[in-house]
Design a protein around this motif. Structure first.
Motif, PDB file in Angstrom:
ATOM      1  N   GLU A 140       0.545  -4.090  -0.113  1.00  6.46           N
ATOM      2  CA  GLU A 140       0.742  -4.092  -1.321  1.00  6.46           C
ATOM      3  C   GLU A 140       1.457  -5.058  -2.158  1.00  6.46           C
ATOM      4  OE1 GLU A 140      -0.298  -1.284  -2.931  1.00  6.46           O
ATOM      5  OE2 GLU A 140      -0.949  -0.049  -1.079  1.00  6.46           O
ATOM      6  N   GLN A 141       1.661  -6.136  -1.568  1.00  6.45           N
ATOM      7  CA  GLN A 141       2.163  -7.637  -2.215  1.00  6.45           C
ATOM      8  C   GLN A 141       3.640  -7.394  -2.434  1.00  6.45           C
ATOM      9  OE1 GLN A 141      -0.044 -10.280  -4.500  1.00  6.45           O
ATOM     10  NE2 GLN A 141      -1.479  -8.802  -5.082  1.00  6.45           N
ATOM     11  N   ILE A 142       4.295  -6.431  -1.740  1.00  3.98           N
ATOM     12  CA  ILE A 142       5.607  -6.308  -1.720  1.00  3.98           C
ATOM     13  C   ILE A 142       6.342  -7.226  -0.641  1.00  3.98           C
ATOM     14  CG2 ILE A 142       7.728  -4.745  -1.320  1.00  3.98           C
ATOM     15  CD1 ILE A 142       5.867  -2.482  -2.292  1.00  3.98           C
ATOM     16  N   VAL A 143       6.847  -8.341  -0.920  1.00  2.00           N
ATOM     17  CA  VAL A 143       7.487  -9.233  -0.189  1.00  2.00           C
ATOM     18  C   VAL A 143       8.881  -9.016   0.338  1.00  2.00           C
ATOM     19  CG1 VAL A 143       7.750 -11.649   0.315  1.00  2.00           C
ATOM     20  CG2 VAL A 143       5.942 -10.954  -1.148  1.00  2.00           C
ATOM     21  N   CYS A 144       8.998  -8.620   1.472  1.00  2.00           N
ATOM     22  CA  CYS A 144      10.478  -7.963   1.829  1.00  2.00           C
ATOM     23  C   CYS A 144      10.333  -8.547   3.283  1.00  2.00           C
ATOM     24  CB  CYS A 144      10.411  -6.602   1.822  1.00  2.00           C
ATOM     25  SG  CYS A 144       9.190  -5.675   2.563  1.00  2.00           S
ATOM     26  N   ALA A 145      11.199  -7.743   4.254  1.00  2.00           N
ATOM     27  CA  ALA A 145      11.604  -8.036   5.598  1.00  2.00           C
ATOM     28  C   ALA A 145      11.985  -6.933   6.367  1.00  2.00           C
ATOM     29  CB  ALA A 145      12.766  -9.318   5.572  1.00  2.00           C
ATOM     30  N   GLN A 146      11.431  -7.040   7.744  1.00  2.00           N
ATOM     31  CA  GLN A 146      12.044  -6.132   8.610  1.00  2.00           C
ATOM     32  C   GLN A 146      13.204  -6.612   9.402  1.00  2.00           C
ATOM     33  OE1 GLN A 146       8.995  -5.360  11.711  1.00  2.00           O
ATOM     34  NE2 GLN A 146      10.187  -3.801  12.498  1.00  2.00           N
TER      35      GLN A 146
ATOM     36  N   ALA B 148       7.576  -1.200  -6.655  1.00  2.11           N
ATOM     37  CA  ALA B 148       8.030  -0.952  -5.319  1.00  2.11           C
ATOM     38  C   ALA B 148       8.247   0.362  -4.881  1.00  2.11           C
ATOM     39  CB  ALA B 148       9.035  -2.261  -4.888  1.00  2.11           C
ATOM     40  N   LEU B 149       9.036   0.810  -5.764  1.00  2.00           N
ATOM     41  CA  LEU B 149       9.629   2.157  -5.584  1.00  2.00           C
ATOM     42  C   LEU B 149       8.321   3.240  -5.779  1.00  2.00           C
ATOM     43  CD1 LEU B 149      12.815   2.330  -7.604  1.00  2.00           C
ATOM     44  CD2 LEU B 149      12.675   2.240  -5.146  1.00  2.00           C
ATOM     45  N   THR B 150       7.331   2.982  -6.442  1.00  2.00           N
ATOM     46  CA  THR B 150       6.476   3.788  -6.810  1.00  2.00           C
ATOM     47  C   THR B 150       5.420   3.853  -5.270  1.00  2.00           C
ATOM     48  OG1 THR B 150       6.205   3.433  -9.120  1.00  2.00           O
ATOM     49  CG2 THR B 150       4.226   4.260  -7.978  1.00  2.00           C
ATOM     50  N   VAL B 151       5.426   2.505  -4.925  1.00  2.00           N
ATOM     51  CA  VAL B 151       4.564   2.478  -3.594  1.00  2.00           C
ATOM     52  C   VAL B 151       5.088   3.424  -2.373  1.00  2.00           C
ATOM     53  CG1 VAL B 151       4.007   0.888  -1.770  1.00  2.00           C
ATOM     54  CG2 VAL B 151       3.414   0.291  -4.139  1.00  2.00           C
ATOM     55  N   LEU B 152       6.591   2.947  -2.312  1.00  2.00           N
ATOM     56  CA  LEU B 152       7.208   3.843  -1.349  1.00  2.00           C
ATOM     57  C   LEU B 152       7.235   5.245  -1.507  1.00  2.00           C
ATOM     58  CD1 LEU B 152      10.463   1.768  -0.913  1.00  2.00           C
ATOM     59  CD2 LEU B 152       8.817   2.364   0.642  1.00  2.00           C
ATOM     60  N   THR B 153       7.307   5.807  -2.756  1.00  4.92           N
ATOM     61  CA  THR B 153       7.169   7.304  -3.140  1.00  4.92           C
ATOM     62  C   THR B 153       5.708   7.778  -2.363  1.00  4.92           C
ATOM     63  OG1 THR B 153       8.561   6.837  -4.934  1.00  4.92           O
ATOM     64  CG2 THR B 153       7.073   9.067  -4.867  1.00  4.92           C
ATOM     65  N   GLN B 154       4.782   6.711  -2.869  1.00  4.36           N
ATOM     66  CA  GLN B 154       3.243   7.601  -2.255  1.00  4.36           C
ATOM     67  C   GLN B 154       3.317   7.584  -0.915  1.00  4.36           C
ATOM     68  OE1 GLN B 154       1.152   4.491  -4.270  1.00  4.36           O
ATOM     69  NE2 GLN B 154       1.039   5.338  -6.261  1.00  4.36           N
ATOM     70  N   LEU B 155       3.859   6.479  -0.262  1.00  2.00           N
ATOM     71  CA  LEU B 155       3.887   6.491   1.255  1.00  2.00           C
ATOM     72  C   LEU B 155       4.687   7.585   2.067  1.00  2.00           C
ATOM     73  CD1 LEU B 155       4.371   2.523   2.025  1.00  2.00           C
ATOM     74  CD2 LEU B 155       2.198   3.792   2.093  1.00  2.00           C
ATOM     75  N   ALA B 156       5.716   7.924   1.091  1.00  2.00           N
ATOM     76  CA  ALA B 156       6.464   9.094   1.834  1.00  2.00           C
ATOM     77  C   ALA B 156       5.719  10.214   1.599  1.00  2.00           C
ATOM     78  CB  ALA B 156       7.928   9.253   0.833  1.00  2.00           C
ATOM     79  N   SER B 157       4.695  10.360   0.650  1.00  2.00           N
ATOM     80  CA  SER B 157       3.981  11.805   0.610  1.00  2.00           C
ATOM     81  C   SER B 157       2.713  11.797   1.497  1.00  2.00           C
ATOM     82  CB  SER B 157       3.760  11.968  -0.836  1.00  2.00           C
ATOM     83  OG  SER B 157       2.774  10.890  -0.946  1.00  2.00           O
ATOM     84  N   ARG B 158       2.775  10.947   2.411  1.00  2.81           N
ATOM     85  CA  ARG B 158       1.480  11.087   3.245  1.00  2.81           C
ATOM     86  C   ARG B 158       1.784  11.516   4.624  1.00  2.81           C
ATOM     87  NH1 ARG B 158      -1.201   4.865   2.633  1.00  2.81           N
ATOM     88  NH2 ARG B 158      -1.805   4.942   0.363  1.00  2.81           N
TER      89      ARG B 158
END
Length: 377
Positions: free
Chosen positions: A340-346, A367-377
Motif C-alpha cells: 500500500e506504499q506505506i514505508v515502515c518497519a517490522q 496510513a490510518l485508513t489502510v489499517l482501519t480497512q485491514l482491521a475490518s477483514r
C-alpha cells in the motif's frame, strides 16, 4: 511546517513513516551533492580547501545539535557502531569490570560490549519494563560498574529515557555514561552537557536526514586521551598536512579518531540536511514531531484490534510508535502495508511507524485508513 513542503517531494502515493530506519533526504541535500558532483567533474579537487571549510561547518552544526562545549569534542565517524567500538576498545578494562545496558538495545549497543568478554568484562542487561527504568538501571550499578551504555530512545518500543537523571546518577557513582543517541538526535533536542554524558554517538541517516556512512562521535574533552587508539593515519595527527614532519602525535581534538581521508561527499549532504534542522529549530522540530505522534496514537486507538507497544506518556517517547493488529501475522501485515506504499518497519512485537516533523497530515490519515480497512477483514 508546510513552509518546508518543497524540501520533501517524495513519490506520489508514498506514505513515508520510517525515519527511525533510513530517512529521505531534503531537496537541499540532493542539490548540494549534485553541485559537489559537478565540481568534481569540472575541476576535480582544485578547491579542496573549500571542502575542508565545509567539513568544519558540519562540525559546528553537530556541536550545536549536541550542545557540546567545543567543536573539538566532535569526531566525524562512519557510523554509531564505529564510535561505540572506539569507546569499548579504547578504555583500559580489568577483569571483573561491569557494563550496564538494557534488555532492549539495538545489537550495535550490545554486541560491542559482549565482545569484551575475553577480557573478563561482564555485561549486565536491565529490564526496562517496570515503572522506573532509570531507577532499575542505576540500581544495577555496583562497585565494579565502569560504564553504562544506553539508547536515548529504544529502537523497537520507542521508550525515551530521562538522560539527565541517568547521567547525574552515573556521575554520583563514578560510572561513565555513554549514550547511543541515534533515535533522538535530529528528532528532539539533545544536550550532552545537561545529561553529563561521557560519550554520545549517532548516525546521520535517520532523524538527521543525511546519508548512510557518516555519523558523529562526541567525546568529553577530559576522556579523549584516555581512549587507546587502534587506527592511525595522516588525518588524525595534531599537525595533519605537514607531510614531511617526522615527529607526530595524535590530534588533541576529537579528530584523533579520524584516521584517514574524510567522507566529504557524505559531509556535503549531511551539512545541508542539518542546515534545514537548524533553520526550523530543534524546539520546533520536536514540537511538530510530538504533534504527529499524538495524531497517530489517537488514530491507532480508534482502530479495533490495535495494540500499542510504545509508551503513551508523551514524556516517554520521541518519534516511534510500535503496534500490532489482531488477526494479522506481523510479517504479513508489514508486507501488506508495503504494498500500500506505506514505508515502515517490522520491529520488536509489531509494526513501527516513525514520522518526522515535516510529515503531512494526509500521509498519517491515509496510513490510518489502510489499517482501519485491514482491521475490518
Amino acid at each position: 511546517m508546510y513552509a518546508y513542503r518543497n524540501e520533501f517531494t517524495q513519490a506520489s502515493g508514498l506514505r513515508y513513516l520510517n525515519h527511525a530506519a533510513v530517512a529521505p533526504w531534503p531537496r537541499r541535500a540532493a542539490e548540494a551533492v549534485a553541485r559537489f558532483a559537478e565540481e568534481n567533474v569540472s575541476i576535480g579537487a582544485r578547491d579542496y580547501p573549500n571542502w575542508l571549510i565545509l567539513e568544519n561547518t558540519l562540525r559546528d552544526r553537530l556541536k550545536r545539535l549536541l550542545n557540546a562545549p567545543s567543536r573539538d569534542d566532535i569526531a566525524l565517524v562512519k557510523n554509531t557502531s564505529e564510535a561505540l567500538s572506539f569507546v569499548a576498545f579504547g578504555l583500559d578494562w580489568k577483569a571483573g569490570d561491569q557494563i550496564v545496558i538494557s534488555n532492549e538495545e539495538f545489537p550495535s549497543n550490545r554486541i560491542v560490549w559482549e565482545a569484551l568478554k575475553p577480557l573478563g568484562v561482564e555485561v549486565k542487561q536491565v529490564d526496562l519494563s517496570g515503572d522506573d527504568p532509570e531507577g532499575a538501571l542505576l540500581a544495577a550499578c555496583g562497585p565494579r560498574t565502569r560504564l553504562m551504555s544506553i539508547s536515548a530512545v529504544q529502537y523497537a518500543s520507542g521508550l525515551r529515557l530521562e538522560l539527565e537523571r541517568l547521567g547525574h546518577g552515573c556521575q554520583q557513582r563514578g560510572v561513565l555514561f555513554c549514550v547511543d543517541a541515534i533515535q533522538q538526535l535530529g528528532a528532539l533536542p539533545f544536550d550532552a552537557q545537561a545529561c553529563a554524558c561521557a560519550f554520545a554517538m549517532a548516525d546521520g541517516h535517520k532523524w538527521m536526514l543525511g546519508p548512510e556512512g557518516l555519523g558523529v562521535f562526541y567525546c568529553r574533552s577530559d576522556l579523549r586521551e584516555q581512549l587507546k587508539l587502534h587506527e592511525y593515519g595522516w588525518h588524525m595527527l595534531e599537525h595533519a598536512g605537514d607531510y614531511d614532519r617526522s615527529d607526530w602525535r595524535p590530534a588533541r581534538s576529537a579528530k584523533r579518531f579520524e584516521c584517514g581521508s574524510p567522507n566529504l561527499l557524505g559531509a556535503v549532504a549531511l551539512e545541508a540536511s542539518l542546515s534545514l534542522l537548524e533553520e526550523v529549530g530543534m524546539s520546533a522540530v520536536g514540537q511538530a514531531l510530538n504533534e504527529r505522534i499524538h495524531w497517530l496514537q489517537n488514530g491507532l486507538d480508534r482502530i479495533t484490534g490495535v495494540t500499542l507497544h510504545s509508551p503513551r506518556n508523551p514524556a516517554r517517547r520521541a518519534g516511534i510508535l510500535t503496534f500490532s493488529l489482531d488477526g494479522w501475522d506481523q510479517r504479513a501485515l508489514f508486507e501488506k502495508l508495503k504494498n500500500e506504499q506505506i514505508v515502515c518497519a517490522q520491529r520488536g512485537p509489531g509494526i513501527r511507524f516513525s514520522p518526522h516533523f515535516y510529515t503531512e497530515g494526509h500521509v498519517i490519515e491515509e496510513a490510518l485508513t489502510v489499517l482501519t480497512q485491514l482491521a475490518s477483514r
